[in-house]
Design a protein around this motif. Structure first.
Motif, PDB file in Angstrom:
ATOM      1  N   SER A  21       0.825  -1.205   0.000  1.00 35.71           N
ATOM      2  CA  SER A  21       0.000   0.000   0.000  1.00 35.71           C
ATOM      3  C   SER A  21       0.861   1.257   0.000  1.00 35.71           C
ATOM      4  O   SER A  21       0.592   2.215  -0.735  1.00 35.71           O
ATOM      5  N   MET A  22       1.896   1.259   0.802  1.00 35.29           N
ATOM      6  CA  MET A  22       2.792   2.419   0.870  1.00 35.29           C
ATOM      7  C   MET A  22       3.558   2.601  -0.443  1.00 35.29           C
ATOM      8  O   MET A  22       3.767   3.726  -0.897  1.00 35.29           O
ATOM      9  N   ALA A  23       3.969   1.494  -1.045  1.00 33.93           N
ATOM     10  CA  ALA A  23       4.683   1.575  -2.324  1.00 33.93           C
ATOM     11  C   ALA A  23       3.771   2.154  -3.406  1.00 33.93           C
ATOM     12  O   ALA A  23       4.226   2.936  -4.255  1.00 33.93           O
ATOM     13  N   LYS A  24       2.479   1.796  -3.384  1.00 27.84           N
ATOM     14  CA  LYS A  24       1.530   2.316  -4.375  1.00 27.84           C
ATOM     15  C   LYS A  24       1.407   3.829  -4.317  1.00 27.84           C
ATOM     16  O   LYS A  24       1.151   4.477  -5.322  1.00 27.84           O
ATOM     17  N   VAL A  25       1.566   4.391  -3.123  1.00 28.76           N
ATOM     18  CA  VAL A  25       1.398   5.836  -2.972  1.00 28.76           C
ATOM     19  C   VAL A  25       2.739   6.553  -2.797  1.00 28.76           C
ATOM     20  O   VAL A  25       2.798   7.696  -2.353  1.00 28.76           O
ATOM     21  N   ASP A  26       3.819   5.863  -3.153  1.00 27.37           N
ATOM     22  CA  ASP A  26       5.176   6.424  -3.141  1.00 27.37           C
ATOM     23  C   ASP A  26       5.659   6.890  -1.763  1.00 27.37           C
ATOM     24  O   ASP A  26       6.360   7.901  -1.649  1.00 27.37           O
ATOM     25  N   VAL A  27       5.283   6.159  -0.721  1.00 29.56           N
ATOM     26  CA  VAL A  27       5.815   6.422   0.619  1.00 29.56           C
ATOM     27  C   VAL A  27       6.941   5.421   0.844  1.00 29.56           C
ATOM     28  O   VAL A  27       6.735   4.209   0.744  1.00 29.56           O
ATOM     29  N   GLU A  28       8.122   5.936   1.114  1.00 28.83           N
ATOM     30  CA  GLU A  28       9.285   5.079   1.295  1.00 28.83           C
ATOM     31  C   GLU A  28       9.162   4.268   2.577  1.00 28.83           C
ATOM     32  O   GLU A  28       8.659   4.753   3.591  1.00 28.83           O
ATOM     33  N   GLU A  29       9.654   3.041   2.518  1.00 26.21           N
ATOM     34  CA  GLU A  29       9.600   2.150   3.684  1.00 26.21           C
ATOM     35  C   GLU A  29      10.321   2.754   4.885  1.00 26.21           C
ATOM     36  O   GLU A  29       9.917   2.536   6.027  1.00 26.21           O
ATOM     37  N   SER A  30      11.337   3.540   4.647  1.00 22.86           N
ATOM     38  CA  SER A  30      12.097   4.154   5.740  1.00 22.86           C
ATOM     39  C   SER A  30      11.261   5.154   6.549  1.00 22.86           C
ATOM     40  O   SER A  30      11.628   5.500   7.674  1.00 22.86           O
ATOM     41  N   TRP A  31      10.157   5.626   5.993  1.00 22.20           N
ATOM     42  CA  TRP A  31       9.280   6.570   6.702  1.00 22.20           C
ATOM     43  C   TRP A  31       8.368   5.876   7.703  1.00 22.20           C
ATOM     44  O   TRP A  31       7.817   6.524   8.598  1.00 22.20           O
ATOM     45  N   LEU A  32       8.151   4.585   7.542  1.00 24.47           N
ATOM     46  CA  LEU A  32       7.141   3.885   8.349  1.00 24.47           C
ATOM     47  C   LEU A  32       7.368   3.988   9.852  1.00 24.47           C
ATOM     48  O   LEU A  32       6.404   4.228  10.587  1.00 24.47           O
ATOM     49  N   PRO A  33       8.587   3.813  10.368  1.00 18.80           N
ATOM     50  CA  PRO A  33       8.745   3.952  11.823  1.00 18.80           C
ATOM     51  C   PRO A  33       8.326   5.337  12.343  1.00 18.80           C
ATOM     52  O   PRO A  33       7.654   5.437  13.375  1.00 18.80           O
ATOM     53  N   MET A  34       8.685   6.411  11.619  1.00 16.66           N
ATOM     54  CA  MET A  34       8.284   7.750  12.072  1.00 16.66           C
ATOM     55  C   MET A  34       6.777   7.931  11.998  1.00 16.66           C
ATOM     56  O   MET A  34       6.168   8.514  12.901  1.00 16.66           O
ATOM     57  N   LEU A  35       6.172   7.424  10.947  1.00 14.39           N
ATOM     58  CA  LEU A  35       4.711   7.503  10.850  1.00 14.39           C
ATOM     59  C   LEU A  35       4.059   6.717  11.981  1.00 14.39           C
ATOM     60  O   LEU A  35       3.055   7.142  12.559  1.00 14.39           O
ATOM     61  N   GLY A  36       4.636   5.565  12.319  1.00 10.41           N
ATOM     62  CA  GLY A  36       4.137   4.778  13.441  1.00 10.41           C
ATOM     63  C   GLY A  36       4.263   5.524  14.760  1.00 10.41           C
ATOM     64  O   GLY A  36       3.373   5.485  15.604  1.00 10.41           O
ATOM     65  N   ILE A  37       5.379   6.220  14.939  1.00 14.11           N
ATOM     66  CA  ILE A  37       5.584   7.015  16.158  1.00 14.11           C
ATOM     67  C   ILE A  37       4.546   8.131  16.247  1.00 14.11           C
ATOM     68  O   ILE A  37       3.989   8.395  17.317  1.00 14.11           O
ATOM     69  N   LEU A  38       4.265   8.788  15.131  1.00  9.63           N
ATOM     70  CA  LEU A  38       3.255   9.857  15.137  1.00  9.63           C
ATOM     71  C   LEU A  38       1.882   9.315  15.524  1.00  9.63           C
ATOM     72  O   LEU A  38       1.163   9.925  16.338  1.00  9.63           O
TER      73      LEU A  38
END
Length: 120
Positions: A37-54
């Protein structure tokens, strides 16, 4: 004057805390569906931990807002979650993803929690 919270606000907050908390946890060890899902919307995998923290911070803020008689904490957390999920919806729309999915549900929960917070 005693501080009171409506049971509707508490219920919406608890539902939002649980849903967003589970979603946040999924961003720390994302299953393949989240990665796709993240790849489809061009969100890099490296962003996921920060998004999870938010997300986790928003859920924690709502929990503190219920447990501590400082109403602005819960309000700030609800506003933060609304902003986060509006941003998520925009990212999906800009990538051409017009499906109704998780971020829309979380956005509705956050908006309901914020509205009930303001009116209670």
């Amino acid at each position: 004057m005693a501080l009171t919270m409506s049971s509707a606000y508490i219920g919406a907050s608890i539902l939002t805390i649980v849903a967003v908390g589970i979603s946040a946890a999924g961003f720390f060890r994302p299953p393949e569906a989240i990665l796709e899902s993240m790849a489809k919307v061009d969100v890099e995998e490296s962003w996921l931990p920060m998004l999870g923290i938010l997300k986790a911070t928003g859920a924690l803020g709502l929990l503190i807002g219920i447990g501590v008689p400082i109403p602005s904490v819960g309000t700030a957390a609800a506003v933060g979650l609304v902003v986060y999920f509006v941003g998520a919806a925009i990212v999906h729309l800009r990538a051409g993803d017009y499906s109704v999915s998780g971020q829309h549900v979380y956005l509705l929960l956050a908006v309901a929690t914020l509205i009930l917070d303001v009116v209670s």
